[in-house]
Every structure is written in C-alpha cells, then in structure tokens.
Design an enzyme around this catalytic site. Sequence first.
Site, PDB file in Angstrom:
ATOM      1  N   GLY A 162      -2.435   9.149  -3.754  1.00 22.59           N
ATOM      2  CA  GLY A 162      -3.973   9.366  -4.369  1.00 22.59           C
ATOM      3  C   GLY A 162      -3.891  10.640  -5.115  1.00 22.59           C
ATOM      4  O   GLY A 162      -4.937  11.311  -5.759  1.00 22.59           O
ATOM      5  N   CYS A 206     -11.174   2.868  -0.877  1.00 27.29           N
ATOM      6  CA  CYS A 206      -9.773   3.641  -0.311  1.00 27.29           C
ATOM      7  C   CYS A 206      -9.672   2.695   0.894  1.00 27.29           C
ATOM      8  O   CYS A 206     -10.365   2.495   1.733  1.00 27.29           O
ATOM      9  CB  CYS A 206      -9.976   4.929  -0.020  1.00 27.29           C
ATOM     10  SG  CYS A 206      -8.500   5.623   0.535  1.00 27.29           S
ATOM     11  N   THR A 207      -8.271   2.439   1.111  1.00 26.46           N
ATOM     12  CA  THR A 207      -7.852   1.735   2.122  1.00 26.46           C
ATOM     13  C   THR A 207      -8.385   2.271   3.725  1.00 26.46           C
ATOM     14  O   THR A 207      -8.415   1.561   4.759  1.00 26.46           O
ATOM     15  CB  THR A 207      -6.348   1.644   2.328  1.00 26.46           C
ATOM     16  OG1 THR A 207      -5.998   2.996   1.981  1.00 26.46           O
ATOM     17  CG2 THR A 207      -5.709   0.794   1.423  1.00 26.46           C
ATOM     18  N   HIS A 208      -8.408   3.607   3.465  1.00 22.91           N
ATOM     19  CA  HIS A 208      -8.633   4.051   4.990  1.00 22.91           C
ATOM     20  C   HIS A 208     -10.107   4.197   5.223  1.00 22.91           C
ATOM     21  O   HIS A 208     -10.539   4.299   6.504  1.00 22.91           O
ATOM     22  CB  HIS A 208      -8.255   5.746   4.970  1.00 22.91           C
ATOM     23  CG  HIS A 208      -6.586   5.743   5.019  1.00 22.91           C
ATOM     24  ND1 HIS A 208      -5.920   5.355   3.787  1.00 22.91           N
ATOM     25  CD2 HIS A 208      -5.821   6.401   5.791  1.00 22.91           C
ATOM     26  CE1 HIS A 208      -4.554   5.531   4.300  1.00 22.91           C
ATOM     27  NE2 HIS A 208      -4.379   6.286   5.409  1.00 22.91           N
ATOM     28  N   CYS A 219      -3.800  -1.221  -1.973  1.00 25.39           N
ATOM     29  CA  CYS A 219      -4.034   0.308  -2.191  1.00 25.39           C
ATOM     30  C   CYS A 219      -5.071   0.410  -3.422  1.00 25.39           C
ATOM     31  O   CYS A 219      -4.858  -0.172  -4.696  1.00 25.39           O
ATOM     32  CB  CYS A 219      -2.672   0.984  -2.715  1.00 25.39           C
ATOM     33  SG  CYS A 219      -3.038   2.655  -2.809  1.00 25.39           S
ATOM     34  N   ASP A 257       0.909  -1.067   0.163  1.00 24.26           N
ATOM     35  CA  ASP A 257       0.246  -0.072  -0.204  1.00 24.26           C
ATOM     36  C   ASP A 257       0.861   1.193   0.044  1.00 24.26           C
ATOM     37  O   ASP A 257       2.149   1.141   0.238  1.00 24.26           O
ATOM     38  CB  ASP A 257      -0.745  -0.031   1.367  1.00 24.26           C
ATOM     39  CG  ASP A 257      -1.832   1.210   1.282  1.00 24.26           C
ATOM     40  OD1 ASP A 257      -2.361   1.400   0.425  1.00 24.26           O
ATOM     41  OD2 ASP A 257      -1.737   1.858   2.456  1.00 24.26           O
ATOM     42  N   SER A 258       0.253   2.420  -0.218  1.00 25.04           N
ATOM     43  CA  SER A 258       1.057   3.743  -0.227  1.00 25.04           C
ATOM     44  C   SER A 258       1.529   4.069   1.316  1.00 25.04           C
ATOM     45  O   SER A 258       2.578   4.921   1.478  1.00 25.04           O
ATOM     46  CB  SER A 258       0.236   4.889  -0.856  1.00 25.04           C
ATOM     47  OG  SER A 258      -1.056   4.587  -0.027  1.00 25.04           O
ATOM     48  N   GLU A 295      -5.977   9.510   9.510  1.00 20.91           N
ATOM     49  CA  GLU A 295      -4.543   9.521   9.996  1.00 20.91           C
ATOM     50  C   GLU A 295      -4.361  10.104  11.428  1.00 20.91           C
ATOM     51  O   GLU A 295      -3.496   9.982  12.045  1.00 20.91           O
ATOM     52  CB  GLU A 295      -3.441   9.555   9.028  1.00 20.91           C
ATOM     53  CG  GLU A 295      -3.709   8.544   8.115  1.00 20.91           C
ATOM     54  CD  GLU A 295      -2.269   8.354   7.072  1.00 20.91           C
ATOM     55  OE1 GLU A 295      -1.420   9.362   7.433  1.00 20.91           O
ATOM     56  OE2 GLU A 295      -2.325   7.502   6.281  1.00 20.91           O
TER      57      GLU A 295
HETATM   58  N1  DGL Z   1      -3.654   3.834   0.044  1.00 17.77           N
HETATM   59  C1  DGL Z   1      -4.560   4.924  -0.810  1.00 17.77           C
HETATM   60  C2  DGL Z   1      -5.847   4.283  -1.245  1.00 17.77           C
HETATM   61  O1  DGL Z   1      -6.103   3.067  -1.161  1.00 17.77           O
HETATM   62  C3  DGL Z   1      -4.957   6.058   0.127  1.00 17.77           C
HETATM   63  C4  DGL Z   1      -3.892   6.929   0.773  1.00 17.77           C
HETATM   64  C5  DGL Z   1      -3.068   7.569  -0.767  1.00 17.77           C
HETATM   65  O2  DGL Z   1      -3.629   8.659  -1.193  1.00 17.77           O
HETATM   66  O3  DGL Z   1      -1.818   7.116  -0.749  1.00 17.77           O
HETATM   67  O4  DGL Z   1      -6.489   4.664  -2.576  1.00 17.77           O
END
Ligand code: DGL
Length: 268
Positions: free
Chosen positions: A43, A186-188, A73, A10-11, A152
């Site tokens: 993103g 999105c992961t979050h 991600c 993931d990022s 976060e």
């Molecule tokens: N992991 C990214 C996603 O799921 C979110 C965080 C980012 O923008 O890197 O799109």
Amino acid sequence: MDNRPIGVFDSGLGGLTTVRRMHAIMPQENIIYFGDTGRVPYGTRSPETILHYTRQDVAFLRSFDIKAIVVACNTVSAVALETVAAEIDVPMFGVVWPACRKAAETTKTGRIGVIGTAATVRSGVYERLLRRTNPALQVFMQACPLFVPLVENGRVQPGDVVIETVAAEYLSGLKAQGVDTLILGCTHYPLLHDVIASYMGPSVQLIDSGAEVADFAKRMLIPAEGMGKTRYFVSDDPESFRGLAGLFLSGEIADKVGYVDIAKYTEK
Ligand code: DGL
C-alpha cells in the site's frame, strides 16, 4: 462441478479475512492462498512496483491448475487488476467492484466514504467505479496508513486508546461529511469493525470489501463438490505466518505453510 482450486492472494496476512468468508460460504472449494509476506506492504509502493509484484503472484498461482483468482488485496485490486486480468485467460475477481455495488445499493443519502491504503486512495478507482453505478454519488476518500501496522500488532479492541485515537484522527473528516455508508477498502480493516462502527455511529453502514468479493466469486463460479481443502504459501517465514493467521482466520492453520521464492516467478 469444478473441483479445481481457487487461487487467492494478498500482500500478506490480511487476505485471510477473505478466506475466512470463503470458508463460511463455500466450504466445498479448494483454495490455494499466497501471502507475499516477504514484500508486504504494497500500500505504500508505486503503481509500477505493485504491478510487477502482482504479475509474479499471479504467475505463482497459475503454476497450479486453478479455475479463478480472487484478489483479496485492495491495493492490487485498485492498482493492477485491470491490467493483469487482460493478460491472462483465468478469471480474476477483485474487491473493488463488488464493494462498490454493495455500497451503491446500501446508501440512502448518496454520500459514501472509502478508507484504504495510500496506493488505493491515489488510484481513484473507487470514485470511478462508484460513479459508474450512479453518477450522482458523492464519494469521500481517506487513506489510513497506520491501521495496517496497528492491526498486525493486535491493537484492534474497542477501548484501546492507541487505535481509538488513530481512528478518530482518520475518520473525523468522513464523519463530518455525513457519509451513511463506509467501505472498508483494505484487507485489515474488518478486524477494526467494532472500533470503526463505534466511532462512526449506528447510522453508518460498513461494507467489508473482502466479504463482498467472496460472495461475488461464489455467484460467478461453477462450484466444487465434497469438502474443500486450503493450502497456504508465503514468501517469508511460514512459522510466523502460521502464528499470526489465527487473528485473521478465527481458527488455527493445522497444516504446514509452504515457502515460495516469489522472485523466481516470471511476470507472465
Ligand atoms: N493488503 C493490503 C490492502 O488490502 C494492505 C496491506 C498492504 O499495504 O500491503 O490494501
């Protein structure tokens, strides 16, 4: 049986929501997790930069003898997965297709909302794949750029006026469109499940793309046996990653988190 690890990346931290699901449904699997914490967020970046970073992340994971890669991600899954999957001989599973399949099965009205980063929304891939499952589906996209930094910073509780105001701002259009299914692209966003569910109301089903890819990988892979182990690597400040990981994993990381100089990894 295949005890080789599954690479997950993931990022940054958010992909741990997928790891949490993998731990729950396939505890026997060994996992190598890479979070590109030194270069997050993805993103907001261009497709070229996301592709470049993805190739390096994949090169790092392939320095282990992995059996597959799970792209936790959404931004990478939407923008770079198709290209990179065609370049390598390890199976890669992204979040978009499993989430689209689940959403298409779930909707009763054919009206599906998708929320994600700006890059995910711009890619158009959710509309394309949802319509591949059923051309009659109506798809409504919404970028939610403030959600990642708010998560976060721990602003995830219902009743928190900041997150509730931002959620209302982003979600009001989708609510007005009458979607009955909403993909958390999105992961979050799984951490905002309760905030989003309470704003959208009980008639809207939420689809967690990270959980869907974990279920999909489980169905596709030859399983490992025994008790799996997860090793974590990041490209910046392992200790701060370890400190924040509990928010996403619902449990602490006991072992040392490794540091990776990701720029050293060449693209192929
Ligand atoms: N992991 C990214 C996603 O799921 C979110 C965080 C980012 O923008 O890197 O799109």
